[in-house]
Design a protein around this motif. Structure first.
Motif, mmCIF file in Angstrom:
data_model
loop_
_atom_site.group_PDB
_atom_site.id
_atom_site.type_symbol
_atom_site.label_atom_id
_atom_site.label_comp_id
_atom_site.label_asym_id
_atom_site.label_seq_id
_atom_site.Cartn_x
_atom_site.Cartn_y
_atom_site.Cartn_z
ATOM 1 N N GLU A 33 0.655 -1.031 0.122
ATOM 2 C CA GLU A 33 0.449 -0.046 -0.130
ATOM 3 C C GLU A 33 0.744 1.106 0.375
ATOM 4 O O GLU A 33 0.554 2.455 -0.693
ATOM 5 C CB GLU A 33 -1.239 -0.397 1.410
ATOM 6 N N ILE A 37 1.028 4.097 -3.315
ATOM 7 C CA ILE A 37 0.901 5.404 -2.768
ATOM 8 C C ILE A 37 1.680 6.529 -2.905
ATOM 9 O O ILE A 37 0.994 7.154 -3.828
ATOM 10 C CB ILE A 37 -0.047 5.789 -0.966
ATOM 11 N N LEU A 89 5.377 9.192 4.347
ATOM 12 C CA LEU A 89 5.177 7.779 3.894
ATOM 13 C C LEU A 89 5.706 6.836 5.303
ATOM 14 O O LEU A 89 4.491 5.541 5.817
ATOM 15 C CB LEU A 89 5.300 7.182 2.506
#
Length: 97
Positions: A33, A37, A89
């Protein structure tokens, strides 16, 4: 992806980058994920050239901008967003686990 999206459309950049990101995450045996992203954010950083996004072309002619104006403002903006996302992130995904 940020470089590619300034040459091809953001959709094309995302389609090319997403399988690569998923493959890298699978080889590292981690959640894909955050990688996806990162690709999606990178694919939407079309600031550095007027042909990167349709709106850039419209604004270029209406505002009397030159190609170099997009490069002069877009490259630093791309670097700022890239560095910010590179720092945020990992922090966001390490806290969510």
């Amino acid at each position: 992806m940020a470089i590619m999206t300034n040459i091809v459309s953001n959709n094309a950049a995302a389609v090319i980058g997403t399988p690569i990101a998923i493959s890298i995450a699978q080889q590292l045996q981690v959640n894909p994920e955050p990688f996806v992203i990162a690709v999606l954010f990178g694919a939407n950083m079309s600031y550095a050239t007027p042909m990167a996004y349709k709106t850039n072309l419209l604004v270029m002619h209406a505002g009397g901008y030159k190609f170099t104006d997009f490069v002069r403002v877009g490259v630093p903006l791309t670097i700022i967003v890239w560095l910010t996302l590179s720092l945020l992130l990992p922090v966001m995904y390490s806290l969510s686990w």
